[in-house]
Design a protein around this motif. Structure first.
Motif, PDB file in Angstrom:
ATOM      1  N   PHE A   1       5.710  -1.618  -2.890  1.00  0.00           N
ATOM      2  CA  PHE A   1       5.355  -0.345  -2.116  1.00  0.00           C
ATOM      3  C   PHE A   1       5.092   0.963  -3.285  1.00  0.00           C
ATOM      4  N   PHE A   2       5.702   0.677  -4.348  1.00  0.00           N
ATOM      5  CA  PHE A   2       5.768   1.880  -5.292  1.00  0.00           C
ATOM      6  C   PHE A   2       4.277   1.910  -6.021  1.00  0.00           C
ATOM      7  N   SER A   3       4.237   0.605  -6.259  1.00  0.00           N
ATOM      8  CA  SER A   3       3.033   0.312  -6.974  1.00  0.00           C
ATOM      9  C   SER A   3       1.502   0.420  -6.102  1.00  0.00           C
ATOM     10  N   ASP A   4       1.575   0.242  -4.975  1.00  0.00           N
ATOM     11  CA  ASP A   4       0.503   0.281  -4.217  1.00  0.00           C
ATOM     12  C   ASP A   4       0.234   1.505  -3.481  1.00  0.00           C
ATOM     13  N   HIS A   5       1.506   2.206  -3.358  1.00  0.00           N
ATOM     14  CA  HIS A   5       1.119   3.643  -2.789  1.00  0.00           C
ATOM     15  C   HIS A   5       1.638   4.696  -3.360  1.00  0.00           C
ATOM     16  N   VAL A   6       2.042   4.767  -4.612  1.00  0.00           N
ATOM     17  CA  VAL A   6       2.429   5.817  -5.426  1.00  0.00           C
ATOM     18  C   VAL A   6       1.873   5.670  -6.842  1.00  0.00           C
ATOM     19  N   GLU A   7       2.116   4.469  -7.594  1.00  0.00           N
ATOM     20  CA  GLU A   7       1.403   4.382  -8.963  1.00  0.00           C
ATOM     21  C   GLU A   7       0.086   4.322  -8.861  1.00  0.00           C
ATOM     22  N   GLN A   8      -0.745   3.314  -8.362  1.00  0.00           N
ATOM     23  CA  GLN A   8      -2.105   3.065  -8.250  1.00  0.00           C
ATOM     24  C   GLN A   8      -2.646   4.196  -7.599  1.00  0.00           C
ATOM     25  N   PRO A   9      -2.515   4.879  -6.751  1.00  0.00           N
ATOM     26  CA  PRO A   9      -3.171   6.124  -6.244  1.00  0.00           C
ATOM     27  C   PRO A   9      -3.159   7.374  -7.240  1.00  0.00           C
ATOM     28  N   LEU A  10      -1.769   7.265  -7.857  1.00  0.00           N
ATOM     29  CA  LEU A  10      -1.991   8.580  -8.795  1.00  0.00           C
ATOM     30  C   LEU A  10      -2.872   8.256  -9.891  1.00  0.00           C
ATOM     31  N   LEU A  11      -2.718   6.884 -10.305  1.00  0.00           N
ATOM     32  CA  LEU A  11      -3.777   6.606 -11.556  1.00  0.00           C
ATOM     33  C   LEU A  11      -5.153   6.596 -11.020  1.00  0.00           C
ATOM     34  N   ALA A  12      -5.460   6.213 -10.115  1.00  0.00           N
ATOM     35  CA  ALA A  12      -6.827   6.626  -9.602  1.00  0.00           C
ATOM     36  C   ALA A  12      -7.285   7.855  -9.353  1.00  0.00           C
TER      37      ALA A  12
ATOM     38  N   ASN B   1     -16.490   9.126  -2.742  1.00  0.00           N
ATOM     39  CA  ASN B   1     -15.144   9.441  -2.090  1.00  0.00           C
ATOM     40  C   ASN B   1     -13.893   8.391  -2.869  1.00  0.00           C
ATOM     41  N   GLU B   2     -13.973   8.376  -4.024  1.00  0.00           N
ATOM     42  CA  GLU B   2     -13.110   7.446  -4.642  1.00  0.00           C
ATOM     43  C   GLU B   2     -11.615   8.546  -4.635  1.00  0.00           C
ATOM     44  N   ILE B   3     -11.748   9.569  -4.661  1.00  0.00           N
ATOM     45  CA  ILE B   3     -10.368  10.327  -4.923  1.00  0.00           C
ATOM     46  C   ILE B   3      -9.742  10.541  -3.491  1.00  0.00           C
ATOM     47  N   ASN B   4     -10.617  10.372  -2.504  1.00  0.00           N
ATOM     48  CA  ASN B   4     -10.296  10.394  -1.116  1.00  0.00           C
ATOM     49  C   ASN B   4      -9.387   9.347  -0.677  1.00  0.00           C
ATOM     50  N   PHE B   5     -10.147   8.065  -1.102  1.00  0.00           N
ATOM     51  CA  PHE B   5      -9.313   6.730  -0.705  1.00  0.00           C
ATOM     52  C   PHE B   5      -8.216   6.866  -1.569  1.00  0.00           C
ATOM     53  N   ALA B   6      -8.143   7.183  -2.847  1.00  0.00           N
ATOM     54  CA  ALA B   6      -6.817   7.358  -3.597  1.00  0.00           C
ATOM     55  C   ALA B   6      -5.495   8.352  -2.937  1.00  0.00           C
ATOM     56  N   ILE B   7      -6.364   9.257  -2.397  1.00  0.00           N
ATOM     57  CA  ILE B   7      -5.196  10.061  -1.718  1.00  0.00           C
ATOM     58  C   ILE B   7      -4.844   9.359  -0.376  1.00  0.00           C
ATOM     59  N   LEU B   8      -5.508   8.833   0.458  1.00  0.00           N
ATOM     60  CA  LEU B   8      -5.281   8.141   1.535  1.00  0.00           C
ATOM     61  C   LEU B   8      -4.290   6.956   1.349  1.00  0.00           C
ATOM     62  N   ALA B   9      -4.406   6.336   0.337  1.00  0.00           N
ATOM     63  CA  ALA B   9      -3.511   5.281  -0.093  1.00  0.00           C
ATOM     64  C   ALA B   9      -2.038   6.018  -0.418  1.00  0.00           C
ATOM     65  N   ALA B  10      -1.895   7.251  -0.885  1.00  0.00           N
ATOM     66  CA  ALA B  10      -0.603   7.744  -1.107  1.00  0.00           C
ATOM     67  C   ALA B  10      -0.147   8.318  -0.232  1.00  0.00           C
TER      68      ALA B  10
END
Length: 599
Positions: A342-353, A460-469
């Motif tokens: 959960f941390f990797s999918d919804h916190v780490e990866q979105p923030l890196l993106a 919209n790449e940043i939007n999808f990253a924010i949505l994942a977070a």
């Protein structure tokens, strides 16, 4: 006045409610017994030592609302003696104890009133489930017995509940009325004698002590009347078996001569003793009529929780390593992996993106699904195919500025003609060539659409990253909200949040109502009721004084708020001015403003 304590003094008849009351009560009694064996000439020293001994073991209480005395009293006057300072301490203790007892009575009274205003089902639920396990068994047994023998078991239970609540409410209201009258009389007397205590304490102290003695006598008469009226019809066993009797000062000339230090010491000791008797009496009386304790009130929940915790403990033990099972270790491992995922999918990866989208250059982006060069190659190939087809079909050279759409119209016209004889033209005509050109056109359209879609996704790449977070964001927001509520203590009147402000403003409304009620009773000539309401007004002012102090100090408004509250408690102040002060409290001071208006 005799300087020695009475030799035949007996221990107080009232039973203290806790160790804090037993120690000063009986230590004073034992010391007085020892002091009675010592010669009178040393009684002053013994009295001072006795007071020091009492102050050491007596629980200190700080009165919140100031006494109606001059601000210089008792610290800044050269005429102030040690006895005057002791009187001031006694007055503070009396005010603190009376206000504390009033608060306990009011809390229980509010509880019984809220239960009495409930529905019949709510009253029946209280009688069975909110009075402890013993009452649960007894009431359930009586309810079942009456249900089998009568048809009105529910009605009988509701009547029993109403009687149970009303009896306690009547006693608590009479106790509150007596204490409020005592508080009002004491407050008015102090307001009258404040200047005299400051200017001429030697003459004012004896009369003040005599007034306090008279007020205790009036309070004793009030409680005696309560015993006489309620002893026969009380439904509470032993409620009125302990009458309250205060000690009294001997009859002396208050104005003709000054009291000696020994007489003042004995009088102050007597006031202390009467106050201890009052606290012990009220602890017993209020204890018999108070609201049930939290453990008693919610014993069903606690019992279910204890049973559930026991079952869970047994279940946990069966799956633990102590019983040879590895289930708990496996569950911990799975929970750890799920948390890390959960941390990797919804916190780490979105923030890196988001970081890559904001700080990486366009050239460092990953290659998309479709590039512009590929689409251009397909478009050039289609253009050449259309040009060759048109030149062969029309036997003319196609202009260089001819568009693909114009050439495609020529292809489609020939294609329609070829479809008249499809089999023949498929082998010998241009039908197959026209089909291939249309396939090339379809390929170009698909690649163009894919290129546009890829551009949309990149934009919209940043939007999808924010949505994942978002899940992690909402989880963090909920935790921060709980932390903010805990830090602000928003559910209490002392807090800094919206609910605390509402509680403080409601206290101002309560004060305003009691000011108007006091004035109404004065105009109607109901002095006793007015005296009672004035005591409750002082109690409400003390509550507001206590809860508003911290937020007012934070906002820098405490000095002005304190002065306004003191003005509201002055007996001689005009009612119109007091109402103006209450309006100023809720409209001017930031610590009492609602949150929306503050913004």
């Amino acid at each position: 006045m005799d300087s020695q304590p009475p030799a035949n003094e007996s221990p107080p008849s009232t039973t203290p409610s806790n160790i804090g009351d037993i120690v000063p009560l009986y230590s004073s009694y034992l010391w007085n017994r020892v002091a009675s064996l010592i010669p009178t000439s040393n009684s002053i020293i013994l009295g001072k030592f006795s007071n020091l001994f009492r102050q050491t073991f007596t629980k200190s209480r700080r009165v919140s609302f100031p006494l109606p005395l001059p601000s210089e009293f008792p610290c800044s006057s050269p005429n102030i003696s040690s006895d005057t300072s002791r009187i001031y301490a006694v007055l503070e203790e009396i005010m603190a104890d009376v206000l504390s007892n009033l608060h306990d009575i009011q809390k229980s009274l509010d509880f019984w009133q809220s239960r009495a205003e409930g529905s019949n089902a709510r009253k029946a639920y209280f009688m069975i489930f909110e009075r402890g396990p013993v009452a649960f068994v007894n009431e359930s047994k009586n309810f079942v017995r009456k249900s089998l023998s009568e048809d009105s078991a529910m009605q009988h239970l509701c009547l029993s509940s109403s009687s149970h609540m009303s009896d306690r409410m009547r006693v608590l209201m009479e106790l509150r009325s007596s204490l409020a009258s005592f508080l009002a009389q004491l407050y008015v007397e102090l307001d009258k004698r404040g200047e005299d205590l400051l200017k001429n304490p030697e003459k004012s102290l004896p009369s003040l002590l005599a007034v306090i003695n008279r007020l205790f006598s009036n309070l004793e008469s009030s409680f005696s009347h309560l015993h006489a009226v309620r002893e026969s019809d009380s439904s509470i066993d032993g409620s009125y078996s302990m009458p309250l009797v205060f000690d009294r000062l001997p009859e002396i000339n208050e104005e003709g001569s000054q009291w000696t230090d020994c007489e003042l010491t004995d009088a102050i000791n007597l006031v202390h003793k009467n106050l201890e008797k009052l606290n012990s009496y009220l602890s017993v009386m209020v204890g018999k009529h108070r609201k049930p304790r939290r453990m008693t009130l919610y014993w069903v929940r606690y019992t279910c929780g204890a049973v559930g915790l026991s079952v869970f403990s047994i279940w946990l033990l069966r799956h633990s390593s102590l019983m040879g099972s590895s289930d708990i270790d496996n569950w911990i491992h799975d929970a750890k992996e799920a948390t890390m995922s959960f941390f990797s999918d919804h916190v780490e990866q979105p923030l890196l993106a988001i970081r890559d989208e904001l700080f990486d250059t366009f050239r460092k982006r990953h290659k998309g699904v479709m590039e512009t060069e590929e689409v251009q190659l397909t478009q050039d190939s289609l253009h050449r195919m259309l040009r060759n087809f048109c030149e062969q079909d029309t036997r003319e050279k196609v202009p260089d500025n001819a568009s693909d759409q114009e050439m495609l119209e020529v292809v489609m016209n020939r294609y329609e003609k070829e479809l008249v004889h499809p089999i023949h033209n498929l082998l010998n005509g241009e039908l197959a060539r026209g089909l291939l050109i249309q396939v090339q056109k379809l390929k170009l359209d698909i690649e163009t659409a894919m290129l546009e879609l890829d551009q949309i996704l990149r934009a919209n790449e940043i939007n999808f990253a924010i949505l994942a977070a978002l899940p992690a964001f909402f989880l963090s927001l909920g935790m921060l909200t709980l932390l903010r509520t805990w830090l602000k203590q928003d559910s209490r009147a002392q807090g800094r949040g919206r609910i605390a402000r509402i509680h403080r403003r409601l206290l101002v409304v309560e004060i305003e109502k009691r000011i108007m009620q006091y004035q109404s009773y004065i105009e109607q000539g109901r002095d006793k009721d007015a005296e009672n309401v004035f005591g409750l007004l002082i109690y409400s002012l003390e509550r507001l004084y206590r809860v508003v102090e911290k937020p007012a100090r934070t906002s820098g408004e405490w000095d002005l708020v304190k002065q306004d509250l003191i003005e509201l408690g002055r007996p001689q102040q005009q009612t119109s001015y007091k109402l103006t002060v209450t309006q100023r409290l809720v409209k001017v001071y930031d610590c009492l403003l609602p949150t929306l208006q503050r913004q």
